[in-house]
Enzyme design. Sequence first.
Site, PDB file in Angstrom:
ATOM      1  N   HIS A  62       0.831  -1.074  -0.501  1.00 31.86           N
ATOM      2  CA  HIS A  62      -0.106  -0.131   0.005  1.00 31.86           C
ATOM      3  C   HIS A  62       0.672   1.138  -0.469  1.00 31.86           C
ATOM      4  CE1 HIS A  62      -3.465   2.978   0.931  1.00 31.86           C
ATOM      5  NE2 HIS A  62      -2.230   3.194   1.943  1.00 31.86           N
ATOM      6  N   GLU A  63       1.921   1.135   0.925  1.00 29.39           N
ATOM      7  CA  GLU A  63       2.660   2.554   0.820  1.00 29.39           C
ATOM      8  C   GLU A  63       3.096   2.708  -0.438  1.00 29.39           C
ATOM      9  OE1 GLU A  63       2.456   4.096   2.889  1.00 29.39           O
ATOM     10  OE2 GLU A  63       1.249   3.206   4.609  1.00 29.39           O
ATOM     11  N   HIS A 107       1.408   4.669  -3.173  1.00 28.39           N
ATOM     12  CA  HIS A 107       1.361   5.806  -2.679  1.00 28.39           C
ATOM     13  C   HIS A 107       3.001   6.422  -3.710  1.00 28.39           C
ATOM     14  CE1 HIS A 107      -1.175   6.239  -0.105  1.00 28.39           C
ATOM     15  NE2 HIS A 107      -1.106   5.493   1.020  1.00 28.39           N
ATOM     16  N   HIS A 129       3.484   8.842  -7.170  1.00 28.68           N
ATOM     17  CA  HIS A 129       3.675  10.171  -6.611  1.00 28.68           C
ATOM     18  C   HIS A 129       5.341   9.797  -8.266  1.00 28.68           C
ATOM     19  CE1 HIS A 129       7.395  12.774  -4.625  1.00 28.68           C
ATOM     20  NE2 HIS A 129       6.519  13.395  -5.514  1.00 28.68           N
TER      21      HIS A 129
END
Length: 228
Positions: A98-99, A102, A106
């Site tokens: 999940h991280e 991100h 980006h």
Amino acid sequence: MFFHPMDFLIIIAFVLSLWAQFRVKGTFNKWSDVPVHSGMTGYEAARRMLDANGLHDVPVEPVPGALTDHYDPIARAVRLSEPVYYEHSISAVSVACHEVGHAIQHKVHYPMLVMRHRMFPVVNLTSGVAPLLILAGLFFQQFNFLLGLGIIFFSAAVAFQLVTLPVEFNASNRARDLMVAEGFITNDEERGVAKVLNAAALTYVAAALISLLELIKYIMIFNNRSND
């Protein structure tokens, strides 16, 4: 003096928030006891997913605490709590990926993430001032303009939370799709991944709901005073 009909809904939303926090911890702990079939740790899953998306320069770093996982857009680093970093459970791999979602957002300039980054400096300033202005406006009715100004500032924080929702859901969707495509999880394990990620997302929904209801309450108070 400050009781308002909206407070009933705010209390309900607050209870929902507490339940969401309890659920995310319970769900994480439950699936932390289930090893992932691939045998990968959270670090290994994050590293492989980053490399598969051309993000070789983004480090994966361990940080103390539990559920302290996050992506740092300034340092461009994925930071995983120690349980997630070292363990090879469904929870660990789910949170780690999940991280990474991100980090991929980006890279591709996901519009809602870009908007969130641009809003952050403004929200960082207004969120600290808004409560003071709102309290002053509530206590001193002759200075109703302070309440109005506080509402404007508070609106920025609410907008930030609402923009955060699609960012979080999109990161989870990216993670689930890539985890299956890259073979990090089996089809049978996807159910556990969904439960972990959905539980985490619910905390953001509950927080945004509380803030939105509070904003509506303050707007109603301001309008009633203005019409008196």
